[in-house]
Write a protein that holds these residues in place. Structure first.
Motif, PDB file in Angstrom:
ATOM      1  N   VAL A   9     -47.833  22.943  21.947  1.00 15.80           N
ATOM      2  CA  VAL A   9     -46.934  22.047  22.659  1.00 15.80           C
ATOM      3  C   VAL A   9     -47.226  22.178  24.145  1.00 15.80           C
ATOM      4  N   ALA A  11     -46.314  21.099  27.973  1.00 19.75           N
ATOM      5  CA  ALA A  11     -45.149  20.629  28.725  1.00 19.75           C
ATOM      6  C   ALA A  11     -45.383  20.848  30.216  1.00 19.75           C
ATOM      7  N   LEU A  50     -45.391  16.730  25.775  1.00 19.07           N
ATOM      8  CA  LEU A  50     -44.091  16.187  26.140  1.00 19.07           C
ATOM      9  C   LEU A  50     -44.225  15.107  27.202  1.00 19.07           C
ATOM     10  N   GLU A  54     -39.311  15.044  30.097  1.00 28.62           N
ATOM     11  CA  GLU A  54     -38.827  16.025  29.135  1.00 28.62           C
ATOM     12  C   GLU A  54     -39.138  17.455  29.584  1.00 28.62           C
ATOM     13  N   LEU A  56     -39.365  21.486  28.001  1.00 28.08           N
ATOM     14  CA  LEU A  56     -39.423  22.307  26.800  1.00 28.08           C
ATOM     15  C   LEU A  56     -38.502  23.514  26.980  1.00 28.08           C
ATOM     16  N   ARG A 388     -37.193  19.756  22.633  1.00 30.46           N
ATOM     17  CA  ARG A 388     -37.652  18.719  23.567  1.00 30.46           C
ATOM     18  C   ARG A 388     -36.393  18.084  24.175  1.00 30.46           C
ATOM     19  N   GLU A 422     -35.922  16.283  20.186  1.00 25.24           N
ATOM     20  CA  GLU A 422     -36.561  16.897  19.023  1.00 25.24           C
ATOM     21  C   GLU A 422     -36.279  18.394  19.057  1.00 25.24           C
ATOM     22  N   THR A 429     -40.687  20.467  13.032  1.00 20.21           N
ATOM     23  CA  THR A 429     -39.517  19.653  13.361  1.00 20.21           C
ATOM     24  C   THR A 429     -38.437  19.813  12.304  1.00 20.21           C
TER      25      THR A 429
END
Length: 445
Positions: A9, A11, A50, A54, A56, A388, A422, A429
């Motif tokens: 992920v 970010a 992201l 957004e 994280l 998120r 999310e 998820t």
């Protein structure tokens, strides 16, 4: 390691180690395996980036949730409570030992709770044990069975199957939890100072007068004194009266092991703006005046309040509205596990606090105090519970869109800042169709 990563992920904004920075978070087997810079993400089977708006966050840890299943599942159940938690960015909850039937006061009752939860939970769930009259001998076996500590009341709990401890019984229970090294969490109000004669039907002023600040402050003084003499670990739940803060500060300065939480509703609402008959805002201890609310914010800022958790305490709409808005008759409790993050973020940003501070109050601090070292942080080795979050987006609370069982909310119609887009539990998820939450035990991962 890179070849073994399941997910990365990326970010531009993430809350890591108490600050906001750009990162790439690599996940393997449900845990965070690497926290790297944004410009050089490791290879992975899947990469998620992201959006610019957004942030994280680590999954929040809510250590004060009343699920009520079994026995009062019509109030709330594990499926609905954990769905609401995930929708609010909460990936770990600790379930209170009441208001389910049976209450979690013996190992047998704990097993009933765990069996009811099994296969239903969308987030990870641990359990508190209860300390009630007559179960002193059960505390050790509950501790060994993995409860995260023990909840007690110093006055009537509101349900007959979960009795309260008088000062002598409380002292004995705290001596036992001290011997075990367990945390005792306390609903601290002095019943002798509760004045039911002040209740005045639908008038909120009467309800507030019936539960004065002195009731909290006197009971907290008892907890501090017993923690001092026993050497036990104590925690004050849902602090509403800021007048107790100097006492707690002084106790900690002399080495007493006592911590304290407050709740989003005490940081959001004030007595001056609660209308008569508005029993959706009834809770115990009560929401107090605006100056008290601001003092709670100041105590958070100073570190005198350790963390913020929901005290998600739902019931049916009929119980909440019982007596047509009569504050003496209606059930007391606020359902808010889905709304805690936006409620606190709305108040925090309006007062110049940062998102990193909110994460500290709602993720890392409760995790640390309750023995969940692998939760509530973005760090190598922690569970890959991630959120998120769009901090500049906003929404108006619509009870029909809340995930807890009954469509009742103190926040109905309120505009809040911050949207959870999310939630990941151990790198996947959260999906209603495939509940993957685990049942947690203290000391075990």
């Amino acid at each position: 390691m890179a070849a073994e990563l399941d997910l990365v992920v990326r970010a531009r904004r993430a809350i890591v180690d108490g600050e906001e920075r750009a990162v790439s978070v690599g996940v393997a087997d449900g845990r965070i395996a690497v926290v790297a810079g944004l410009s050089e993400p490791p290879a992975a089977a899947r990469i998620v980036t992201l959006e610019d708006d957004e942030v994280l966050l680590p999954g929040l840890v809510d250590t004060h949730v009343h699920v009520n299943e079994p026995g009062r599942t019509e109030w709330e159940g594990f499926a609905s409570a954990t769905a609401a938690a995930a929708a609010g960015g909460v990936t770990t909850i600790l379930d209170m030992p009441l208001n389910s039937v049976p209450p979690t006061t013996t190992v047998e009752h704990l097993r009933v709770k765990q069996e009811a939860a099994r296969g239903q939970v969308r987030v990870d769930v641990g359990f508190w044990g209860g300390a009630v009259p007559g179960n002193l001998g059960d505390l050790e076996s509950l501790h060994r069975a993995g409860v995260f500590g023990f909840k007690c009341f110093l006055l009537d709990s509101g349900v007959e199957e979960f009795g309260h401890l008088d000062p002598g019984a409380f002292a004995l229970a705290l001596e036992e939890t001290a011997r075990l090294g367990a945390l005792m969490i306390v609903h601290a109000e002095d019943g002798s100072l509760i004045d039911d004669g002040a209740l005045d039907g639908v008038r909120y002023a009467g309800f507030l007068a019936s539960r004065p600040r002195a009731a909290e402050e006197t009971a907290i003084g008892l907890v501090v004194d017993r923690a001092r003499t026993s050497g036990g670990r104590a925690h004050i739940v849902h602090l509403s009266s800021a007048g107790a803060v100097p006492l707690l500060r002084a106790a900690r300065a002399e080495g007493v092991d006592v911590s304290v939480e407050t709740c989003p509703h005490y940081l959001t609402f004030d007595a001056e703006h609660i209308g008569d008959g508005a029993t959706e805002l009834k809770c115990c201890p009560p929401i107090r005046e605006a100056d008290n609310r601001e003092a709670l914010w100041a105590a958070l800022d100073a570190g005198d309040i350790d963390f913020v958790v929901s005290d998600h305490s739902p019931c049916t709409a009929e119980l909440k509205q019982r007596g047509a808005g009569d504050f003496g008759a209606a059930w007391g409790g606020i359902a808010s596990v889905q709304l805690g993050l936006p409620a606190v973020w709305t108040g925090a940003r309006g007062r110049g606090r940062t998102l990193a501070e909110v994460v500290g109050w709602m993720a890392s601090a409760p995790a640390e105090r309750c023995g969940l070292a692998h939760k509530g942080r973005i760090a190598v080795g922690a569970d890959a519970d991630l959120v998120r979050f769009a901090p500049d987006d906003s929404f108006t609370v619509d009870v029909a869109r809340l995930r807890h069982r009954n469509p009742v909310s103190a926040y109905a119609g309120r505009r809040l800042l911050g949207v959870v887009r999310e939630t990941w539990l151990r790198g996947a998820t959260v999906d209603d169709d495939a509940p993957r939450g685990r049942l947690l035990e203290r000391g075990r991962r």
